[in-house]
Design a protein around this motif. Sequence first.
Motif, PDB file in Angstrom:
ATOM      1  N   CYS A  26      16.783 -26.447 -21.010  1.00 41.93           N
ATOM      2  CA  CYS A  26      17.437 -26.225 -19.362  1.00 41.93           C
ATOM      3  C   CYS A  26      16.491 -25.112 -18.723  1.00 41.93           C
ATOM      4  O   CYS A  26      15.098 -24.749 -18.691  1.00 41.93           O
ATOM      5  N   PHE A  27      16.706 -25.325 -17.509  1.00 39.36           N
ATOM      6  CA  PHE A  27      15.994 -24.769 -16.252  1.00 39.36           C
ATOM      7  C   PHE A  27      14.931 -23.482 -16.517  1.00 39.36           C
ATOM      8  O   PHE A  27      13.999 -22.750 -16.611  1.00 39.36           O
ATOM      9  N   ASP A  28      16.240 -22.496 -17.226  1.00 35.88           N
ATOM     10  CA  ASP A  28      15.432 -21.478 -17.615  1.00 35.88           C
ATOM     11  C   ASP A  28      14.044 -21.324 -18.680  1.00 35.88           C
ATOM     12  O   ASP A  28      13.501 -20.299 -18.930  1.00 35.88           O
ATOM     13  N   GLU A  29      14.473 -21.453 -19.453  1.00 36.38           N
ATOM     14  CA  GLU A  29      13.915 -21.883 -20.718  1.00 36.38           C
ATOM     15  C   GLU A  29      12.332 -22.128 -19.374  1.00 36.38           C
ATOM     16  O   GLU A  29      11.753 -22.138 -20.611  1.00 36.38           O
ATOM     17  N   VAL A  30      12.418 -23.415 -19.328  1.00 36.00           N
ATOM     18  CA  VAL A  30      11.160 -24.071 -18.427  1.00 36.00           C
ATOM     19  C   VAL A  30      10.653 -23.421 -18.165  1.00 36.00           C
ATOM     20  O   VAL A  30       9.490 -22.716 -17.802  1.00 36.00           O
ATOM     21  N   VAL A  31      10.821 -22.715 -16.682  1.00 36.22           N
ATOM     22  CA  VAL A  31      10.441 -21.589 -16.040  1.00 36.22           C
ATOM     23  C   VAL A  31       9.718 -20.616 -16.778  1.00 36.22           C
ATOM     24  O   VAL A  31       9.010 -19.956 -16.120  1.00 36.22           O
ATOM     25  N   ALA A  32      10.751 -20.280 -17.850  1.00 35.23           N
ATOM     26  CA  ALA A  32      10.305 -18.856 -18.710  1.00 35.23           C
ATOM     27  C   ALA A  32       8.731 -18.729 -18.949  1.00 35.23           C
ATOM     28  O   ALA A  32       8.439 -18.090 -18.777  1.00 35.23           O
ATOM     29  N   GLY A  33       8.641 -20.143 -19.689  1.00 40.24           N
ATOM     30  CA  GLY A  33       6.903 -20.436 -19.571  1.00 40.24           C
ATOM     31  C   GLY A  33       5.895 -21.031 -18.616  1.00 40.24           C
ATOM     32  O   GLY A  33       4.986 -20.675 -19.443  1.00 40.24           O
ATOM     33  N   THR A  34       6.273 -20.547 -17.336  1.00 42.47           N
ATOM     34  CA  THR A  34       5.588 -20.931 -16.515  1.00 42.47           C
ATOM     35  C   THR A  34       3.975 -20.279 -16.336  1.00 42.47           C
ATOM     36  O   THR A  34       4.022 -18.664 -16.442  1.00 42.47           O
ATOM     37  N   GLY A  35       3.095 -21.157 -16.274  1.00 40.12           N
ATOM     38  CA  GLY A  35       1.627 -20.090 -16.008  1.00 40.12           C
ATOM     39  C   GLY A  35       1.119 -19.828 -17.380  1.00 40.12           C
ATOM     40  O   GLY A  35       0.149 -18.969 -17.707  1.00 40.12           O
TER      41      GLY A  35
END
Length: 475
Positions: free
Chosen positions: A462-471
């Motif tokens: 899911c989108f929120d899972e992907v961007v939560a780990g960004t960076g």
Amino acid sequence: MSESKVHRRLVAQRFGHAASRYGGHAGLQREIAEHLAERIAGLPLPPRPRILEIGCGTGFLSEALARRLGTARWTLTDISPEMLDEARRRLHLPGECRFLVMDGEFPDLALGPFDLICSSMAMQWFGDLDAGLSRLAGMLAPGGCMAVATLAADTFVEWRDAHAAHGLSAAAPDYPRPEAIGAALPGLRRTMASQHYVQPHRDGIAFVRSLKAIGADVPVRGRRPLPPAVFKRILDTFDRQGANVTYHLAYGTWTKAAAPRGVFVTGTDTGIGKTLVAAVLARAWNADYWKPLQTGVAAEPDDTGTVAALAGLAPDRVHAPHAVLQAPLSPWAAAREEGVSLDASRIELPAASGPLVVEGAGGLLVPVDDRSTMIDLIGRLGLPVVLVARSTLGTLNHTLLSLEALRARGIPVAGVVMSGEPSAGNRHGIEHFGKVRVLAEIPRLPAVDAQAVAQLARAIPCFDEVVAGTGRDRP
């Protein structure tokens, strides 16, 4: 050499000659820098902001900002190498700091993006202030701010009056009114304030010498020096008026809208499968889709229509490209072939009510215009990257180089999608050496259609899972 280049070189030379004595004669400039720094301290900046200063001089504004903001990533520039050397010698700023000789009116766009672009008492030397501000605004990260102090219309009014008393126009530039400065910069919210400073002088000669002491005695373009007798009469008139000089300061701030929630899909190569991946992500996240630069429509269907059909997107979830070009070339080359002018600094993210999937053209270093490549555009738009890479032999080198380039610019990576027959070894190599998550592996499909896209979308996190780990690099 053009007249404007000659003038900018003269400005650099005059300030260079004054660099060693500038700090002892620029009390007003120091006061204005403090005033601007106080305004900047109230802006919504992130911790350790990326700061670009235009015309840093010997460092008044940098020092004032360091006391208020603390640790930052500083890029200090000046048109004068000598001024920059003085700043380098005397400044000890908290955080990372680099010094660059640069003409702020024509900045190096590859330096961005920045959270703050600032300048105190330098932009009055720009030949076209609004054009320069527009170029600099193109280097702002989403949510970033630009803050400047520059001279405005009533500056040197007493000096002008002394000339007018003898039927002459003053040898001083025509500065703009505050309300006209940067009033129409696209995608930015502006605030403007102004203040008058009145500086007394012993006499007219002292005023002229004060300008020379800081290097500000640059002749106005097209004006010849007055005969000595005429100049003396003007000085006498100026002295009888009281020998005061007004500085009218405009304090402007521009804030760029924060980026919508989304990702930028780019690839390690052309034809790597970015469009299919963009369609899968848009379907998985019920996201909007936007391809800012579309080339090659003379030979193949446009990617916007393809993604809309594959992902089943409603028309209001698909945003029109910034530019559509016929030739199957880089945007820069296709635009040159068609006689079209592209400017990466004018490409702005569309408004989106939910997540936004942005698809690039080609790989990271594909030219966009005469000054920028795709990675410059990615950094300016401020979205994390989903990198599409092939799964076959050679992918480790291409993928790791791309990840290194992104991280060197401070661009966060949401993950990698591998395209082609699954390879456990290459996947492990990318995750281990690239310190990044592989979000999915997409094999060669017997048919690329909406049904296949829907099936692949079910495997995407899911989108929120992907961007939560960004960076955050993987261990």
